[in-house]
Motif scaffolding. Structure first.
Motif, mmCIF file in Angstrom:
data_model
loop_
_atom_site.group_PDB
_atom_site.id
_atom_site.type_symbol
_atom_site.label_atom_id
_atom_site.label_comp_id
_atom_site.label_asym_id
_atom_site.label_seq_id
_atom_site.Cartn_x
_atom_site.Cartn_y
_atom_site.Cartn_z
ATOM 1 N N UNK A 249 -92.318 25.768 -8.559
ATOM 2 C CA UNK A 249 -91.064 26.159 -7.913
ATOM 3 C C UNK A 249 -91.188 26.103 -6.394
ATOM 4 N N UNK A 250 -92.339 26.546 -5.880
ATOM 5 C CA UNK A 250 -92.571 26.458 -4.431
ATOM 6 C C UNK A 250 -92.496 25.009 -3.962
ATOM 7 N N UNK A 251 -93.099 24.124 -4.742
ATOM 8 C CA UNK A 251 -93.121 22.711 -4.373
ATOM 9 C C UNK A 251 -91.707 22.130 -4.379
ATOM 10 N N UNK A 252 -90.909 22.515 -5.349
ATOM 11 C CA UNK A 252 -89.526 22.032 -5.414
ATOM 12 C C UNK A 252 -88.729 22.537 -4.217
ATOM 13 N N UNK A 253 -88.939 23.807 -3.828
ATOM 14 C CA UNK A 253 -88.207 24.363 -2.670
ATOM 15 C C UNK A 253 -88.581 23.632 -1.378
ATOM 16 N N UNK A 307 -89.652 19.776 -15.822
ATOM 17 C CA UNK A 307 -89.693 19.952 -14.352
ATOM 18 C C UNK A 307 -89.507 18.608 -13.650
ATOM 19 N N UNK A 308 -90.177 17.571 -14.133
ATOM 20 C CA UNK A 308 -90.069 16.269 -13.490
ATOM 21 C C UNK A 308 -88.694 15.643 -13.708
ATOM 22 N N UNK A 309 -88.069 15.915 -14.847
ATOM 23 C CA UNK A 309 -86.700 15.446 -15.070
ATOM 24 C C UNK A 309 -85.752 16.114 -14.069
ATOM 25 N N UNK A 310 -85.962 17.407 -13.868
ATOM 26 C CA UNK A 310 -85.167 18.135 -12.884
ATOM 27 C C UNK A 310 -85.388 17.557 -11.485
ATOM 28 N N UNK A 311 -86.639 17.218 -11.168
ATOM 29 C CA UNK A 311 -86.945 16.608 -9.873
ATOM 30 C C UNK A 311 -86.192 15.291 -9.706
ATOM 31 N N UNK A 312 -86.178 14.480 -10.757
ATOM 32 C CA UNK A 312 -85.491 13.188 -10.681
ATOM 33 C C UNK A 312 -84.001 13.355 -10.415
ATOM 34 N N UNK A 313 -83.420 14.416 -10.940
ATOM 35 C CA UNK A 313 -81.983 14.673 -10.768
ATOM 36 C C UNK A 313 -81.657 15.421 -9.481
ATOM 37 N N UNK A 314 -82.687 15.918 -8.796
ATOM 38 C CA UNK A 314 -82.462 16.790 -7.637
ATOM 39 C C UNK A 314 -82.022 16.057 -6.379
ATOM 40 N N UNK A 315 -82.371 14.779 -6.296
ATOM 41 C CA UNK A 315 -82.097 14.050 -5.058
ATOM 42 C C UNK A 315 -83.236 14.138 -4.063
ATOM 43 N N UNK A 316 -84.346 14.769 -4.460
ATOM 44 C CA UNK A 316 -85.478 14.935 -3.541
ATOM 45 C C UNK A 316 -86.534 13.836 -3.712
ATOM 46 N N UNK A 368 -103.039 19.102 -0.979
ATOM 47 C CA UNK A 368 -102.671 20.431 -1.450
ATOM 48 C C UNK A 368 -103.802 21.059 -2.258
ATOM 49 N N UNK A 369 -103.908 22.363 -2.149
ATOM 50 C CA UNK A 369 -104.850 23.095 -2.996
ATOM 51 C C UNK A 369 -104.390 22.995 -4.444
ATOM 52 N N UNK A 370 -105.329 23.084 -5.361
ATOM 53 C CA UNK A 370 -104.989 23.054 -6.785
ATOM 54 C C UNK A 370 -104.351 24.379 -7.171
ATOM 55 N N UNK A 371 -103.223 24.315 -7.860
ATOM 56 C CA UNK A 371 -102.558 25.545 -8.305
ATOM 57 C C UNK A 371 -101.936 25.312 -9.676
ATOM 58 N N UNK A 372 -101.686 26.407 -10.389
ATOM 59 C CA UNK A 372 -101.013 26.340 -11.682
ATOM 60 C C UNK A 372 -99.513 26.307 -11.460
#
Length: 561
Positions: A249-253, A307-316, A368-372
């Motif tokens: 979520x942080x990455x998407x923001x 999550x990746x489908x949402x990213x594709x639709x986000x415009x980002x 980026x650091x590795x995160x869950x």
């Protein structure tokens, strides 16, 4: 990067080939001959231990930044901040005996002219003439398959592990490829100290059915491949701290904040291959309650796809990336048209800094650091195979010829910064390179003739972190490796060569599922389409493949984690 690897970024330029294996394939466990017999299978734990060379680390070049060795199997590469002013000679006598041999290696650049000055100088240094015949890396597997079918493989051939299936390496060992066990197993390797300094994880990639056949190049102790890079200079200009990104979520923001389509700037390239691990997606397999589970059947992959489908639709996400244009990914990143992209560690080095700064003087790559993905689970990243590059000697060779070529391999595997390493990577001083501000710098002749991957594809020293002229990159890389190593984990069937019988090819490839994944993460199909594709895959061989691995590999050899 695909499941195999991005060949366009396979090697670090200028920094030297010692960093190349950081881009090894994400998967090497499924390599091998595709015959129904399954010949060329994997190794037993006891049998493998008996054939591996006794490891004797080199003490020639003391690193500026020492390796970190952890109980989880992660061993970070040592860091060197400056090239030695007086390279040390490690091979006191000319290794060769005057023999003449043929070779074949892949290349993803311009092929130098045959028998050029550099090749001649190397033949003199080696005391052996190796006829270098680099082939187009994009068609290399097909060419090797043709040669092997006609029994015309050269005396010394590089077979990248992700090509094992197409070349049918598992069927070639013992018949067409020489058994090196009598020469290199255990203390026999002491005759070749530079080869003995290659860690066991590299040699494992060339072991088949409890015998040693291959010579590894670019061996790494961590070999992380699923990495997310970012434009550090742009993040800083926008006041964004990469350390604050701790979840998907942080990455998407951050993506929303950075994207400005009118200015031609999008936050994301296609990062699926590199980021699904954050959701807990296994590389290929995991074991639940003693049962083998394919990644296609895990709930985590559904979360990652959503999550990746949402990213594709986000415009980002950059429109070219959405369209599947992978060839221009680096160009987009350098131009600032994408700011977050996946790659392997080999993408970060001298060549990258030079290319990026040519496009923008402020350019800086960050990792980026590795995160869950959920922001609170324990993060992990997979340790790749010891190497993705293994060379083999022809079974037609006499024992004396094998010993001669092993002595040559010992020269080629000399430690980073040694006289032999310098010759192999840079050529003859004053002809192919000159020292400029303490950095080996190619002359016009060297640029034309010397490919830093040519001879190291036959044998090379273990990986190091070194970026001549850019010590700050080396420091940042070593710091990241140290911080990440505790999160490293070995995937199921780590570093094993497994020959899958041809009747399971459809289930092993899963091409229809992979195609559907691409459509989902590019926003063209819903996640439900993936579930339908997996159901079809299971009926058409996926479940049979899983059963074969369960009974033939897991039950007999364990997970090798």
């Amino acid at each position: 990067m695909s499941i195999e690897m991005n060949r366009r970024t396979a090697l670090r330029t200028a920094a030297g080939v010692a960093g190349a294996a950081a881009l090894s394939p994400l998967l090497t466990a499924c390599g091998g001959g595709a015959s129904d017999s399954g010949k060329g299978g994997t190794n037993s734990k006891k049998g493998l231990a008996a054939v591996l060379p006794a490891y004797m680390p080199s003490t020639v070049a003391k690193p500026d930044i020492a390796s970190v060795r952890l109980s989880n199997g992660a061993v970070t590469e040592p860091g060197y901040l400056a090239f030695p002013s007086e390279p040390v000679t490690t091979v006191k006598k000319t290794p060769g005996k005057g023999g003449h041999y043929t070779s074949s290696t892949p290349t993803w650049g311009t092929i130098p002219s045959a028998d050029n000055q550099f090749y001649q100088a190397m033949s003199k240094a080696l005391g052996t003439t190796i006829k270098m015949q680099p082939g187009n890396g994009n068609t290399y597997a097909t060419a090797l398959a043709t040669l092997s079918a006609a029994d015309k493989l050269p005396d010394w051939v590089q077979i990248p592990t992700w090509m094992n299936d197409q070349v049918r390496t598992g069927e070639l060992v013992g018949r067409h490829l020489a058994d090196l066990t009598p020469y290199l197993s255990g203390d026999n390797a002491r005759e070749y100290p530079n080869l003995a300094a290659i860690p066991s994880s590299g040699w494992m990639s060339g072991a088949w059915e409890d015998k040693l056949y291959g010579i590894p190049s670019f061996t790494s102790g961590t070999n992380f491949s699923q990495l997310i890079f970012y434009r550090q200079d742009v993040f800083e200009d926008h006041g964004i701290g990469a350390a604050d990104i701790k979840s998907a979520d942080d990455l998407m923001r951050v993506g929303k904040e950075l994207t400005d389509a009118k200015a031609g700037r999008w936050a994301f390239d296609d990062i699926w291959t590199y980021f699904n691990c954050a959701f807990g997606v296994p590389q290929t397999w995991r074991v639940d309650g003693g049962k083998l589970v394919h990644k296609y059947r895990t709930p985590e992959i559904l979360e990652a796809l959503a999550w990746h489908h949402k990213l594709a639709k986000s415009g980002y996400m950059n429109p070219d990336a959405l369209a599947g244009n992978v060839n221009d990914g680096k160009t987009r990143f350098y131009a600032g048209k994408t700011l977050i992209a996946g790659d392997g560690m080999g993408a970060w080095g001298v060549g990258d800094a030079q290319s990026g700064q040519a496009a923008n003087k402020k350019y800086r790559r960050g990792l980026l650091a590795v995160f869950a993905a959920d922001g609170h689970s324990k993060p992990y990243t997979y340790i790749g195979a010891g190497t993705g590059y293994v060379s083999y000697l022809s079974a037609r060779l006499k024992p004396s010829q094998i010993r001669e070529l092993l002595a040559v391999a010992n020269y080629l595997a000399a430690p980073w910064g040694s006289a032999e390493y310098t010759m192999t990577l840079y050529g003859v001083k004053g002809v192919d390179y000159n020292m400029v501000k303490g950095i080996p710098t190619a002359t016009s002749t060297g640029q034309k003739n010397v490919q830093q991957a040519a001879y190291p594809f036959l044998a090379s020293c273990p990986n190091t972190v070194n970026n001549p002229g850019y010590p700050e990159i080396t420091k940042e890389q070593c710091a990241w490796l140290r911080a990440t190593a505790p999160s490293a984990t070995k995937p199921v069937f780590w570093n094993l060569n497994v020959s899958v019988p041809g009747r399971y090819n459809a289930g092993s490839a899963g091409q229809a599922v992979e195609d559907t994944i691409t459509s989902v993460i590019h926003g063209l199909k819903p996640v439900s389409a993936y579930q339908e594709a997996v159901s079809t895959w299971r009926r058409n061989g996926g479940d049979r493949l899983t059963g074969w691995y369960q009974d033939t590999v897991l039950a007999k050899y364990g997970t090798n984690q």
